[in-house]
Design a protein around this motif. Sequence first.
Motif, PDB file in Angstrom:
ATOM      1  N   GLN A   1      48.090  62.475  55.068  1.00  0.00           N
ATOM      2  CA  GLN A   1      48.148  63.734  54.393  1.00  0.00           C
ATOM      3  C   GLN A   1      48.194  63.665  52.961  1.00  0.00           C
ATOM      4  N   ASN A   2      48.258  62.143  52.096  1.00  0.00           N
ATOM      5  CA  ASN A   2      48.093  62.063  50.652  1.00  0.00           C
ATOM      6  C   ASN A   2      46.714  61.337  50.497  1.00  0.00           C
ATOM      7  N   GLY A   3      45.768  61.437  51.553  1.00  0.00           N
ATOM      8  CA  GLY A   3      44.407  60.946  50.958  1.00  0.00           C
ATOM      9  C   GLY A   3      44.077  59.524  51.588  1.00  0.00           C
TER      10      GLY A   3
ATOM     11  N   ARG B   1      50.253  66.509  38.244  1.00  0.00           N
ATOM     12  CA  ARG B   1      50.553  68.085  37.829  1.00  0.00           C
ATOM     13  C   ARG B   1      49.457  68.915  38.708  1.00  0.00           C
ATOM     14  N   CYS B   2      49.697  69.862  39.412  1.00  0.00           N
ATOM     15  CA  CYS B   2      48.924  70.540  40.233  1.00  0.00           C
ATOM     16  C   CYS B   2      48.624  71.787  39.323  1.00  0.00           C
ATOM     17  N   VAL B   3      47.292  72.416  39.421  1.00  0.00           N
ATOM     18  CA  VAL B   3      46.958  73.618  38.814  1.00  0.00           C
ATOM     19  C   VAL B   3      47.712  74.860  39.216  1.00  0.00           C
TER      20      VAL B   3
ATOM     21  N   TYR C   1      44.376  68.087  36.436  1.00  0.00           N
ATOM     22  CA  TYR C   1      44.886  68.913  37.514  1.00  0.00           C
ATOM     23  C   TYR C   1      44.633  68.038  38.600  1.00  0.00           C
ATOM     24  N   GLY C   2      45.495  68.340  39.664  1.00  0.00           N
ATOM     25  CA  GLY C   2      45.511  67.661  40.692  1.00  0.00           C
ATOM     26  C   GLY C   2      44.543  67.569  41.341  1.00  0.00           C
ATOM     27  N   PHE C   3      43.641  68.679  41.568  1.00  0.00           N
ATOM     28  CA  PHE C   3      42.472  68.988  42.348  1.00  0.00           C
ATOM     29  C   PHE C   3      41.228  67.887  42.069  1.00  0.00           C
ATOM     30  N   LYS C   4      41.342  67.300  40.821  1.00  0.00           N
ATOM     31  CA  LYS C   4      40.571  66.209  40.432  1.00  0.00           C
ATOM     32  C   LYS C   4      40.507  65.190  41.347  1.00  0.00           C
ATOM     33  N   SER C   5      41.746  64.877  41.999  1.00  0.00           N
ATOM     34  CA  SER C   5      42.080  63.543  42.559  1.00  0.00           C
ATOM     35  C   SER C   5      41.828  63.318  44.263  1.00  0.00           C
ATOM     36  N   ALA C   6      40.540  63.465  44.383  1.00  0.00           N
ATOM     37  CA  ALA C   6      39.867  63.605  45.803  1.00  0.00           C
ATOM     38  C   ALA C   6      40.322  62.500  46.655  1.00  0.00           C
ATOM     39  N   LYS C   7      40.783  62.993  47.773  1.00  0.00           N
ATOM     40  CA  LYS C   7      41.352  62.293  48.891  1.00  0.00           C
ATOM     41  C   LYS C   7      40.538  61.811  49.833  1.00  0.00           C
ATOM     42  N   SER C   8      40.695  60.830  50.584  1.00  0.00           N
ATOM     43  CA  SER C   8      40.192  60.158  51.705  1.00  0.00           C
ATOM     44  C   SER C   8      38.690  60.049  51.465  1.00  0.00           C
TER      45      SER C   8
ATOM     46  N   PRO D   1      31.525  68.772  52.159  1.00  0.00           N
ATOM     47  CA  PRO D   1      32.677  67.925  52.019  1.00  0.00           C
ATOM     48  C   PRO D   1      33.082  68.411  50.583  1.00  0.00           C
ATOM     49  N   TYR D   2      34.609  68.011  50.462  1.00  0.00           N
ATOM     50  CA  TYR D   2      35.192  68.084  49.226  1.00  0.00           C
ATOM     51  C   TYR D   2      34.677  67.322  48.143  1.00  0.00           C
ATOM     52  N   ARG D   3      34.336  67.644  46.762  1.00  0.00           N
ATOM     53  CA  ARG D   3      33.778  66.808  46.101  1.00  0.00           C
ATOM     54  C   ARG D   3      34.480  66.952  44.738  1.00  0.00           C
TER      55      ARG D   3
ATOM     56  N   ILE E   1      33.107  61.768  47.074  1.00  0.00           N
ATOM     57  CA  ILE E   1      33.030  62.561  48.318  1.00  0.00           C
ATOM     58  C   ILE E   1      34.111  62.227  49.197  1.00  0.00           C
ATOM     59  N   SER E   2      34.636  63.576  49.810  1.00  0.00           N
ATOM     60  CA  SER E   2      35.767  63.171  50.736  1.00  0.00           C
ATOM     61  C   SER E   2      35.192  63.266  52.172  1.00  0.00           C
ATOM     62  N   LEU E   3      35.881  62.883  53.065  1.00  0.00           N
ATOM     63  CA  LEU E   3      35.287  62.826  54.894  1.00  0.00           C
ATOM     64  C   LEU E   3      35.493  64.465  54.874  1.00  0.00           C
TER      65      LEU E   3
ATOM     66  N   ILE F   1      41.981  56.022  51.073  1.00  0.00           N
ATOM     67  CA  ILE F   1      41.792  55.697  49.490  1.00  0.00           C
ATOM     68  C   ILE F   1      41.363  56.874  49.034  1.00  0.00           C
ATOM     69  N   ARG F   2      42.075  57.158  47.814  1.00  0.00           N
ATOM     70  CA  ARG F   2      42.024  58.411  47.143  1.00  0.00           C
ATOM     71  C   ARG F   2      41.963  58.233  45.502  1.00  0.00           C
ATOM     72  N   LEU F   3      41.602  59.121  44.753  1.00  0.00           N
ATOM     73  CA  LEU F   3      41.513  58.949  43.325  1.00  0.00           C
ATOM     74  C   LEU F   3      43.074  59.455  42.757  1.00  0.00           C
TER      75      LEU F   3
ATOM     76  N   TYR G   1      54.751  67.984  51.370  1.00  0.00           N
ATOM     77  CA  TYR G   1      54.258  69.445  50.221  1.00  0.00           C
ATOM     78  C   TYR G   1      52.748  68.846  49.696  1.00  0.00           C
ATOM     79  N   ASN G   2      51.661  69.327  50.682  1.00  0.00           N
ATOM     80  CA  ASN G   2      50.541  68.691  50.173  1.00  0.00           C
ATOM     81  C   ASN G   2      49.408  69.801  50.200  1.00  0.00           C
ATOM     82  N   ASN G   3      48.290  69.408  49.499  1.00  0.00           N
ATOM     83  CA  ASN G   3      47.143  70.281  49.150  1.00  0.00           C
ATOM     84  C   ASN G   3      46.013  69.202  49.775  1.00  0.00           C
ATOM     85  N   PHE G   4      45.598  69.493  51.029  1.00  0.00           N
ATOM     86  CA  PHE G   4      44.438  68.961  51.673  1.00  0.00           C
ATOM     87  C   PHE G   4      43.742  69.732  52.693  1.00  0.00           C
ATOM     88  N   TYR G   5      42.802  70.612  51.904  1.00  0.00           N
ATOM     89  CA  TYR G   5      42.589  71.877  52.719  1.00  0.00           C
ATOM     90  C   TYR G   5      41.957  71.693  53.986  1.00  0.00           C
ATOM     91  N   GLU G   6      41.295  70.233  54.181  1.00  0.00           N
ATOM     92  CA  GLU G   6      40.422  70.058  55.163  1.00  0.00           C
ATOM     93  C   GLU G   6      41.465  69.987  56.426  1.00  0.00           C
ATOM     94  N   PHE G   7      42.876  70.219  56.202  1.00  0.00           N
ATOM     95  CA  PHE G   7      43.877  70.312  57.287  1.00  0.00           C
ATOM     96  C   PHE G   7      44.351  71.492  57.313  1.00  0.00           C
TER      97      PHE G   7
HETATM   98  N1  MTE Z   1      41.057  65.970  48.202  1.00  0.00           N
HETATM   99  C1  MTE Z   1      40.470  66.642  49.362  1.00  0.00           C
HETATM  100  N2  MTE Z   1      39.792  65.969  50.033  1.00  0.00           N
HETATM  101  N3  MTE Z   1      40.799  67.902  49.662  1.00  0.00           N
HETATM  102  C2  MTE Z   1      41.858  68.814  48.986  1.00  0.00           C
HETATM  103  O1  MTE Z   1      42.357  69.860  49.719  1.00  0.00           O
HETATM  104  N4  MTE Z   1      43.374  68.945  47.405  1.00  0.00           N
HETATM  105  C3  MTE Z   1      43.695  68.497  45.866  1.00  0.00           C
HETATM  106  C4  MTE Z   1      43.824  66.741  45.674  1.00  0.00           C
HETATM  107  N5  MTE Z   1      42.719  66.285  46.467  1.00  0.00           N
HETATM  108  C5  MTE Z   1      42.459  68.211  47.942  1.00  0.00           C
HETATM  109  C6  MTE Z   1      42.121  66.779  47.529  1.00  0.00           C
HETATM  110  C7  MTE Z   1      44.759  69.159  45.259  1.00  0.00           C
HETATM  111  S1  MTE Z   1      44.542  71.004  44.866  1.00  0.00           S
HETATM  112  C8  MTE Z   1      45.867  68.524  44.617  1.00  0.00           C
HETATM  113  S2  MTE Z   1      46.998  69.165  44.052  1.00  0.00           S
HETATM  114  C9  MTE Z   1      45.975  67.044  45.260  1.00  0.00           C
HETATM  115  O2  MTE Z   1      44.871  66.615  46.100  1.00  0.00           O
HETATM  116  C10 MTE Z   1      47.405  66.837  45.977  1.00  0.00           C
HETATM  117  O3  MTE Z   1      47.544  65.506  46.370  1.00  0.00           O
HETATM  118  P1  MTE Z   1      48.956  65.360  47.157  1.00  0.00           P
HETATM  119  O4  MTE Z   1      48.929  66.249  48.490  1.00  0.00           O
HETATM  120  O5  MTE Z   1      48.925  64.003  47.488  1.00  0.00           O
HETATM  121  O6  MTE Z   1      50.133  66.015  46.233  1.00  0.00           O
END
Ligand code: MTE
Length: 330
Positions: free
Chosen positions: A230-232, A145-147, A243-250, A201-203, A180-182, A235-237, A87-93
């Motif tokens: 799928q969780n980033g 906590r996701c937005v 709110y979760g969108f601050k936590s940039a993935k990959s 890229p996602y920033r 900055i994400s991949l 290495i991810r923040l 159950y993830n948010n990773f819009y690149e996918f």
């Molecule tokens: N990082 C990137 N690169 N792309 C994304 O779409 N989504 C964000 C954040 N980091 C996102 C991202 C959002 S909206 C949330 S809620 C969390 O990642 C979700 O992290 P999770 O899927 O590991 O729970």
Amino acid sequence: MIFRSAKASDPLASEITPHSVYLNRRQFMGQTAALALAAAASDASALVARDKPADMGPQWLREQIAAAKSAPAGDDAPAPYSSITNYNNFYEFGYDKDDPARYAGKMKADPWSVRIEGECEVKGTYALEDLLKGIDLEERIYRLRCVEAWSMVIPWIGFSLSDLIKRCKPLSSAKYVEFISLADKDQMPGVRSAFSTIDWPYREGLRMDEAMHPLTMLAVGLYGEVLPNQNGAPIRLVVPWKYGFKSAKSIVAIRFSEQMPKTTWSQIAPQEYGFYANVNPAVDHPRWSQASERRLPSGLFSPNRIDTRLFNGYDEVASLYSGMDVRRFY
Ligand code: MTE
């Protein structure tokens, strides 16, 4: 940001792994055990390891993660591995919650390098292995906590971002840190999609004092294993009071800057998503209330709705915002 209500596929509350079971497993890991102990360990790990692919990530990272210090027992029960990774948010996918689990598997997270740039003395492109050399990893069980008004408890493995920042020797002009994400069309269907509304890229970004706060972490693992794509991965923040969108993935680049960076969501919809994005039950999203959240796993008959807490309950960060108008700087 897409907002969806509960689906039949959402995990059920009954799937929660008891915290004690998970901690037992961590205590068992790394011990050359007597037979009885080994049997108990495999029983415990069977509960959390469901769907967990074996041998993820490079050997050096697996070893570093295995040596991580376990988190002390807390009140929050981590969500099951299967919920956290499906159950993830990773819009690149893709935009659906199950798209990242479906499509991210093929992303090549090893070898990986991160560019350090901007207002700092130590710049360059570093292999992840070099970046993590000498860093002691630890487990931290944080609420995310996701937005969109759902939340999960996640046992990350990682380290304080401040450890890395100190090594980069930021200049006094460095007031912000950007992440900055991949963005790779070949590997990421969301990035090559003609329908995507995101300017890749996602920033994301943090003010320097937020980035240096001991709660702010870079995660490389989850549930005692290498972070799934799928969780980033790799290495991810993780910024647990935002709110979760601050936590940039990959993450592929970390940039120190004098000016507040332009971040993905605050560019797309500035009236809905601010730079600060601190969890705050008193400041509603223009389209929905932020007063409560659905703690996952949840289901139709067990909605598991709980009150949202200011700063997601991490009161120790309040002093970062004293005197600031949180309604204006949302
Ligand atoms: N990082 C990137 N690169 N792309 C994304 O779409 N989504 C964000 C954040 N980091 C996102 C991202 C959002 S909206 C949330 S809620 C969390 O990642 C979700 O992290 P999770 O899927 O590991 O729970």
